[in-house]
Design a protein around this motif. Structure first.
Motif, mmCIF file in Angstrom:
data_model
loop_
_atom_site.group_PDB
_atom_site.id
_atom_site.type_symbol
_atom_site.label_atom_id
_atom_site.label_comp_id
_atom_site.label_asym_id
_atom_site.label_seq_id
_atom_site.Cartn_x
_atom_site.Cartn_y
_atom_site.Cartn_z
ATOM 1 N N SER A 1 -9.053 13.597 -5.141
ATOM 2 C CA SER A 1 -7.589 13.566 -5.086
ATOM 3 C C SER A 1 -6.995 14.899 -5.522
ATOM 4 N N THR B 1 -5.144 0.996 4.592
ATOM 5 C CA THR B 1 -4.413 2.142 4.069
ATOM 6 C C THR B 1 -4.048 3.109 5.191
ATOM 7 N N ILE C 1 0.838 -1.203 0.000
ATOM 8 C CA ILE C 1 0.000 0.000 0.000
ATOM 9 C C ILE C 1 0.870 1.250 0.000
ATOM 10 N N ASN C 2 1.908 1.240 0.831
ATOM 11 C CA ASN C 2 2.792 2.401 0.903
ATOM 12 C C ASN C 2 3.547 2.631 -0.405
ATOM 13 N N SER D 1 2.373 2.219 -3.344
ATOM 14 C CA SER D 1 1.468 2.730 -4.385
ATOM 15 C C SER D 1 1.295 4.236 -4.234
ATOM 16 N N ALA D 2 2.347 4.968 -4.506
ATOM 17 C CA ALA D 2 2.311 6.420 -4.362
ATOM 18 C C ALA D 2 2.642 7.078 -5.688
ATOM 19 N N ARG E 1 -0.096 3.949 6.476
ATOM 20 C CA ARG E 1 0.543 5.257 6.451
ATOM 21 C C ARG E 1 1.068 5.669 7.828
ATOM 22 N N HIS F 1 -2.890 9.038 0.273
ATOM 23 C CA HIS F 1 -3.258 7.623 0.211
ATOM 24 C C HIS F 1 -4.665 7.407 0.769
ATOM 25 N N GLN G 1 -0.391 5.708 -8.226
ATOM 26 C CA GLN G 1 -1.780 6.038 -7.909
ATOM 27 C C GLN G 1 -2.483 6.624 -9.126
ATOM 28 N N SER H 1 -3.771 12.991 4.160
ATOM 29 C CA SER H 1 -3.069 11.863 3.552
ATOM 30 C C SER H 1 -3.630 11.579 2.159
#
Length: 241
Positions: A112, A185, A75-76, A78-79, A189, A147, A83, A145
């Motif tokens: 976003s 998620t 998850i981290n 996927s930045a 984070r 994410h 994304q 955040s």
């Protein structure tokens, strides 16, 4: 007469909100935005750092998550561009799958954009190494955040978009998966030391509020020309004609 909560919940879970659901979605979006504004105020006032933002990461990072740590790392990772690509892939795929679903995803993605604008306006620094153990160094500002915003609107919009196309018995599972993804998620984070807990709270509130707003939108506001309509336009205006 006020809408029955049970009927509203059924409509939302089905991915086809009608009058009953919209009577709840509008106020829900408003409440989420108000809570986001409150969180933003408390963050900018600096009153959450010591009582909330430092103790929670300290506790989370003291837990041995075992194999779950690999999920948190994914998850981290996927930045940034990942994304963007994931969001574009979901939007394009759903437009091909169902035009209404594609529009829901596209409008949902605006949250976003809001996240990035708010980041610049608030300019909150990420957790410092003398307060939180930094497992995965990150750049940029911290609040809210990105994410949390991204995976909140993405998960909710995917569940709402796919729900009408699956059996009713499967629909609650879709929403459960969405909630689990959002929770993981937020955990990822904070665990990585990239965000304060108040950052992920703000991200979820912004993403969930925007998702509720998008689902509240009347169907007539979602342009959905049929494939036959497009074919008709091409036949009337052939290439080179």
């Amino acid at each position: 007469m006020s809408a029955q909560p049970q009927q509203a919940a059924r409509e939302v879970i089905s991915g086809e909100p009608q009058a009953a659901a919209r009577k709840w979605l509008g106020p829900t979006a408003l409440v989420m935005f108000v809570l986001f504004a409150v969180d933003t105020y408390l963050v900018t006032a600096g009153v959450l750092t010591r009582p909330l933002d430092v103790p929670i990461p300290t506790f989370v990072q003291s837990i041995n998550f075992g194999p779950l740590a690999y999920v948190l790392q994914l998850i981290n990772a996927s930045a940034g561009i990942w994304q963007v690509l994931l969001g574009l892939l979901a939007i394009v795929a759903l437009f091909a799958f169902d035009r209404r679903a594609g529009w829901l995803m596209l409008i949902g993605s605006i949250s976003s954009l809001l996240d990035n604008l708010i980041k610049l306006a608030i300019s909150r620094q990420r957790p410092a190494a003398d307060l939180v153990h930094i497992l995965v160094p990150a750049t940029g500002f911290s609040y809210p955040s990105g994410h949390a915003v991204f995976f909140t609107w993405m998960s909710f919009m995917l569940a709402a978009s796919i729900a009408p196309r699956v059996k009713p018995a499967v629909r609650p599972f879709l929403w459960l998966v969405a909630i689990v993804v959002i929770a993981l998620t937020c955990l990822a984070r904070v665990w990585a030391g990239d965000h304060w807990p108040s950052d992920v709270i703000g991200g979820v509130l912004l993403g969930a509020g925007w998702s509720a707003f998008v689902l509240w939108l009347p169907e007539r506001w979602l342009p959905s020309p049929s494939i036959r309509w497009f074919r008709g336009r091409f036949r009337r205006h052939p290439a080179g004609g």
